[in-house]
Design a protein around this motif. Structure first.
Motif: not given
Length: 115
Positions: A42-45, A64-73, A79-85
């Motif tokens: 979260a801090e890095t983002l 879920a903590a990682g997903v929450q960090a993304m949602l917090d951004v 703008e957060l874009r995820l790379v998940a092939p």
């Protein structure tokens, strides 16, 4: 006993590398994003300017903590874009969490940084 400095556990579980491409900050995550490492993610983002691309290709575990960090951004208006092939382990958690309507996924970093 070794005199070498010890690497904190969170840094051994999750490696974060940042590079800048086409005006976007690309954060490449390798390892595990869980309750202990999500704050560092979260801090890095949050520290990146402009559009942030989070590459989850090499993530072995996402909680879920990682997903929450993304949602917090996103909640901060970033703008957060995820790379998940396809085949990426993080996809299952992203699908189960039901965040695919909020967090846009791309198949590659090149796709994510394209205008």
């Amino acid at each position: 006993m070794s005199d070498e400095p010890r690497t904190p556990l969170t840094e051994r579980l999750l490696d974060l590398a940042v590079e800048y491409r086409s005006g976007a900050a690309v954060v490449r995550a390798t390892g595990e994003i869980d309750l202990s490492t999500a704050p560092r993610l979260a801090e890095t983002l949050a520290d990146q300017p402009g559009t942030v691309v989070l590459d989850l290709t090499r993530v072995a575990f996402l909680s879920a903590a990682g997903v929450q960090a993304m949602l917090d951004v996103r909640a901060r208006g970033r703008e957060l874009r995820l790379v998940a092939p396809p085949g990426c382990r993080a996809n299952r958690v992203l699908d189960l969490a039901g965040v695919t309507s909020v967090l846009t996924r791309y198949e590659s970093v090149c796709d994510a940084v394209a205008p």
